[in-house]
Design a protein around this motif. Structure first.
Motif, PDB file in Angstrom:
ATOM      1  N   THR A 128       7.477  38.239  18.661  1.00  0.00           N
ATOM      2  CA  THR A 128       7.107  39.646  18.808  1.00  0.00           C
ATOM      3  C   THR A 128       5.606  39.795  19.004  1.00  0.00           C
ATOM      4  O   THR A 128       5.146  40.601  19.811  1.00  0.00           O
ATOM      5  N   ARG A 133      10.173  39.467  24.805  1.00  0.00           N
ATOM      6  CA  ARG A 133      11.330  40.312  24.534  1.00  0.00           C
ATOM      7  C   ARG A 133      12.244  39.655  23.501  1.00  0.00           C
ATOM      8  O   ARG A 133      12.410  38.429  23.494  1.00  0.00           O
ATOM      9  N   GLU A 134      12.859  40.514  22.687  1.00  0.00           N
ATOM     10  CA  GLU A 134      13.657  40.024  21.562  1.00  0.00           C
ATOM     11  C   GLU A 134      14.751  39.049  22.009  1.00  0.00           C
ATOM     12  O   GLU A 134      14.962  38.002  21.400  1.00  0.00           O
ATOM     13  N   LYS A 135      15.409  39.406  23.107  1.00  0.00           N
ATOM     14  CA  LYS A 135      16.511  38.567  23.591  1.00  0.00           C
ATOM     15  C   LYS A 135      15.992  37.187  24.010  1.00  0.00           C
ATOM     16  O   LYS A 135      16.577  36.151  23.686  1.00  0.00           O
ATOM     17  N   THR A 136      14.861  37.216  24.711  1.00  0.00           N
ATOM     18  CA  THR A 136      14.251  35.961  25.148  1.00  0.00           C
ATOM     19  C   THR A 136      13.869  35.118  23.944  1.00  0.00           C
ATOM     20  O   THR A 136      14.043  33.892  23.943  1.00  0.00           O
TER      21      THR A 136
ATOM     22  N   LYS B   5       3.020  47.581  17.785  1.00  0.00           N
ATOM     23  CA  LYS B   5       4.109  46.613  17.612  1.00  0.00           C
ATOM     24  C   LYS B   5       3.616  45.387  16.851  1.00  0.00           C
ATOM     25  O   LYS B   5       4.294  44.864  15.958  1.00  0.00           O
TER      26      LYS B   5
END
Lengths: 309, 687
Positions: A128, A133-136, B5
């Motif tokens: 993060t 990206r989270e999926k990656t 973030k």
């Protein structure tokens, strides 16, 4: 056989494309001495260095030569007193501290992991922060875990892991953002044969993927076996650099060990003699057993390790 | 810079890290959930123990008198009624005091009453004799023995009853109206405070202190853990390999610490509230303590909650400022102890009766929270004041964190061979002579100095007037000077004690003379925009000005000219110059000088003055012209206060309440003209 494979890979991957550049780096430390004295020490004294894509460059040098300082500056952990580090990504040359860090995987004996997190949690967090990206991230974690065979302990707290498992978790940490450049500071120091072999294999594999590796070591045989180019530094300066072959023909010596000790001796000047500089004594002994005419026990042990491999 | 973030991820990591640390969790949970009830149960047990030991108390009183003696009769009567009430169930609690028994000891058995008292075979000894035609009794007891004291009290009560009874009998015997003579007037006192207010005033003394301490304890461990702990565990170097800025790192750690502080404060309040409620229920069953409407406390508790949130931000920022520079847990603990003592000391302010939450008090950290909670609990609501307290706490926290992320040099903390930016904590023998103090040292000392000025200085000024003002200036001078001398810095270089030509002094004087009218117009304009805030010298010093213009000139003009210049244009400017570009150094110094005057209205004029002074020091390379300028600036104000008529004759605009537009423009024009000439002269001057 293996030598041939390596040549092929180098021809395929090394597009002569400069990856990370150090431009006249200088780092000055203020050292406390006894009583009221303080002295300035140039840990790194005007080093310029370029590492190309798909290349493994080894930094050799005795203790206190400035290896760690140089690598810390190149990975942007430390601000140089003078000079600049840049990375080339595509056509772009990046000099911003934060941006450079995105493309570097840095590993040293001081980069400890968060003991209270599990490896998976750590990797997710890093993903993060690198903006992946989270999926990656999940895909990459699965992939890394498989390559480094970490499935069994991926969800255990890092403080509960064995030394070897922790080392693998550390490598996973450097891998998660798939960096262009790996900077490793004595990654095999104090590891057993299996663990250091794993790291060496890892570096070779990454080179084959076209990645750049810059690393420091004390182990001559390891450097000779692994590195495309070797940079020898002493007292914060480059005393010689080139491929192992170039170094051989330059000095007329055959083993890297002899080349190294010869270079250091000539750099220190004849009047200091072999043991003139107490600080370097141990290193010269371990680095240049031929010149010293003997081998410390520690050196013997290190050598044995490589013979076995 | 502030990627939300990244900060969110870092906070999540810190939270996981902290909450998986047993020490923190124990500190956070055990204290409120186990320790408070434990203390409460212990206290109840102790109270029961004391009550039960009192209950069975039997007082032995020896009376040396005839059998038919009136007092003896009375005492026996009292003993009888006491025995009867004690036998009624629940009578003891209903009376709200412990019951007792009286045993009349035969005085014949007491040969020597003094020995008997000392041996505690009797608690009191009464002897009666006839003197001047009436009975005279002497009561002997030992003040040093608790029971003896109580016994003497019972005896005296019996005498009071007896005298009252006899007086009434005699008045009646004389044929007079007993009531008319003994009660010529009627009076009664009535407590108008609601029972909630009374309860609130009791809680108001203790609660703020307890909350502040529990918050401090709650934030201390996470603060150490996320800063010094991270360094000690070696993970700081790892996190620095990430593309994360110093500010993101510090802010995320701050958020973590502050949130944990808030959680621990909430748990503390809930636990204390639960116990208070339980205690109240028990007391209500047993005694008549009046009825409380607990719902009345809801708004107060909500405001307290907000105050606690603001305070937890403040205290987190402060503890982090301290722990961030420690290299290990142990070192961090060493740094935090003095902080704890200071906070506890200021926290006692809740116990001081009659201390009002004034505008100035509302700006004082720690004290303002104590007083706000205290006020809320007695239902003194002033929304303006609540806002000032909340905003000032949050503002201090934000400023502290921004400063911290500026001066937090991860490299110096991490690779300690590096020249330490905080030399104050280094061994003095290791420090090199000469040079200018480091920026980190200066920030730390300036923070301490300003706190001292806030607390000690304002106290001195309230108590000693002008002399106190002088004392405040001395603090400004001496505390930073101590840093310079301790760290063996070059005094000349640090303060800019270098000579300069006449041009510097002339240019500076012209510049300040031109700036003065511009600034006074600005100040009066701003005062009209924000009425109520102290804008000009007259209102600030009105209470403490003496008769002598010369003394005022020395204290208000000369002392600040030297002390404030040495601090701001000397130490701060020269230290900042080593780290920042000259323009940034000048602006930061000027802004700090503006903030230092602690007033919204004064910020702009004093900030401008600061800019001018910094500029002159930079141009001339010497602090002397700045001292002269600062003196002139303040001296003009003093002269206007002391000689309004004379000034009014020459420059009427300076003493008028309001001025016309043409006056204003004229003044502005003249001011700008002089400022321009001053600037021109300064440009010509060589360093």
């Amino acid at each position: 056989m293996e030598e041939n494979d390596r040549m092929e890979v180098i021809i395929l991957m090394k597009g002569n494309h400069n990856m990370i550049m150090a431009d006249h780096l200088v780092k000055t430390f203020i050292k406390n001495e006894k009583k009221n004295r303080k002295s300035e020490i140039k840990a790194v004294d005007d080093i310029s260095l370029t590492v190309r894509e798909g290349e493994i460059v080894g930094i050799l040098g005795p203790n206190g030569a400035g290896k760690t300082t140089l690598l810390r500056m190149m990975s942007k952990l430390m601000r140089p007193t003078d000079g600049q580090v840049s990375i080339r990504i595509g056509a772009e040359e990046i000099t911003d501290e934060i941006e450079i860090k995105r493309y570097i995987g840095y590993l040293s004996n001081n980069t400890k992991l968060y003991g209270r997190l599990s490896t998976r949690e750590l990797l997710q967090m890093l993903g993060t922060i690198y903006g992946i990206r989270e999926k990656t991230v999940e895909e990459r974690i699965a992939q890394i875990s498989q390559v480094l065979s970490m499935d069994a302990f991926l969800d255990n707290r890092i403080e509960k892991l064995s030394t070897g498992q922790t080392q693998r978790a550390s490598i996973a940490r450097c891998l998660v953002h798939d960096p262009q450049v790996y900077i490793f500071d004595e990654p095999t120091l104090g590891l057993d044969i299996i663990s250091s072999a794993a790291i060496i294999d890892f570096m070779k594999r990454e080179r084959e993927r076209g990645k750049t590796v810059l690393y420091s070591t004390h182990y001559m045989e390891e450097a000779e076996y692994l590195c495309d180019r070797i940079v020898m530094i002493h007292h914060g300066r480059i005393i010689s650099e080139g491929t192992p072959g170039e170094l051989r023909s330059k000095t007329g010596q055959n083993s890297l060990r002899d080349i190294f000790s010869g270079l250091i001796l000539s750099a220190d000047g004849s009047k200091e003699g072999l043991f003139g500089n107490g600080e370097l004594q141990d290193d010269i002994v371990s680095a240049g057993s031929g010149a010293a005419g003997g081998m410390s026990r520690q050196t013997a042990k290190r050598e044995g390790m490589y013979d076995e491999r | 810079m502030m990627n939300a973030k990244i900060i969110r991820t870092l906070v999540k990591k810190e939270m996981l890290d902290v909450f998986r640390d047993k020490k923190t969790v124990i500190m956070m949970l055990v204290v409120p959930i186990i320790l408070y009830p434990l203390i409460f149960v212990g206290a109840m047990q102790l109270m029961n123990f004391i009550a039960s030991s009192m209950e069975t108390q039997n007082y032995r009183i020896a009376v040396d008198a005839e059998d038919g003696d009136a007092f003896l009769q009375k005492l026996l009567e009292k003993a009888e009624t006491e025995r009867e009430t004690a036998e009624e169930p629940g009578a003891v609690e209903a009376k709200g005091e412990s019951a007792y028994e009286i045993t009349i000891v035969d005085d014949a058995a007491v040969s020597d009453y003094e020995t008997a008292l000392n041996e505690e075979t009797i608690d009191a000894y009464v002897s009666g004799r006839v003197q001047d035609g009436r009975m005279q009794y002497d009561v002997y007891y030992l003040d040093s023995v608790t029971n003896s004291g109580y016994a003497a009290g019972i005896v005296m009560d019996a005498f009071d009853d007896l005298r009252d009874e006899m007086t009434r009998q005699r008045i009646a015997a004389a044929g007079l109206d007993v009531h008319e003579i003994l009660d010529p007037i009627g009076y009664e006192k009535e407590n108008l405070a609601s029972s909630e207010q009374s309860l609130g005033s009791i809680m108001g003394a203790v609660l703020p202190f307890m909350l502040i301490i529990s918050l401090l304890m709650g934030t201390m461990y996470p603060a150490i853990d996320t800063t010094a702990g991270e360094r000690e565990r070696g993970t700081l170097e790892t996190i620095l390999t990430l593309p994360v800025t110093n500010r993101q790192l510090i802010v995320s750690k701050f958020i973590t610490v502050a949130v944990i502080g808030m959680i621990s404060a909430l748990l503390n309040i809930l636990s204390m509230g639960g116990i208070a409620f339980y205690m109240y229920e028990i007391l209500e069953m047993q005694t008549d303590i009046g009825s409380f409407d607990m719902t009345k406390f809801v708004p107060a508790i909500l405001v307290c909650m907000l105050a606690i949130f603001a305070f937890s931000m403040f205290i987190s920022a402060v503890t982090m400022c301290v722990t961030s520079f420690a290299k290990s847990y142990k070192e961090a603990n060493n740094y935090i102890t003095p902080l704890m003592l200071v906070v506890m000391f200021v926290g006692y302010i809740g116990f001081i009766p009659n201390l009002e939450l004034t505008q100035a008090m509302a700006m004082l950290p720690v004290a303002n929270i104590c007083l706000l909670i205290k006020n809320m609990l007695v239902f003194k609501v002033d929304y303006g004041m609540i806002a000032v307290v909340l905003i000032s706490n949050v503002a201090y926290a934000v400023v502290a964190i921004l400063f911290l992320s500026k001066i937090y040099d991860s490299e110096a903390i991490l690779f300690s061979e590096q020249k330490g930016s905080l030399q104050l904590f280094e061994k003095r023998s290791n420090l090199r002579k000469g040079g200018v103090p480091t920026v980190s040292d200066v920030w730390l000392v300036v923070a301490v100095t300003i706190l001292l000025v806030l607390y000690v200085g304002s106290l001195l000024q309230v108590k000693y007037g002008l002399a106190g003002l002088f004392g405040t200036q001395l603090i400004l001078l001496l505390v930073p000077l101590a840093l310079v001398l301790y760290t063996k810095k070059d005094v000349r270089q640090t303060y800019g004690f270098t000579g300069t030509g006449a041009a510097g002094f002339l240019g500076g004087s012209l510049l300040i003379t031109g700036l003065y009218p511009i600034n006074s117009m600005l100040a009066s304009g701003l005062t009209q925009l924000f009425p109520g805030s102290a804008g000009n010298v007259e209102t600030v010093f009105s209470g403490i000005l003496g008769d002598s213009a010369l003394v005022s000139l020395l204290v208000i003009a000369l002392a600040p000219a030297i002390c404030e210049e040495m601090l701001f244009r000397g130490l701060i400017l020269h230290a900042l110059k080593t780290r920042y570009k000259i323009a940034s150094a000048i602006f930061i110094t000027a802004a700090l000088f503006g903030f230092y005057h602690m007033s919204l209205v004064k910020f702009i004029p004093t900030g401008l003055l600061g800019l001018a002074l910094c500029y002159v020091v930079w141009r001339t390379g010497s602090i002397y012209p700045a001292i002269l300028m600062h003196f002139l600036n303040n001296a003009y104000s003093v002269i206007i206060i002391y000689y309004p008529e004379q000034v009014g004759r020459i420059f009427p605009v300076f003493v008028q309440e309001t001025f016309t537009l043409s006056d204003g423009l004229l003044l502005l024009g003249a001011g700008l003209f002089l400022t321009g000439i001053g600037g021109y002269v300064l440009k010509k001057c060589r360093k």
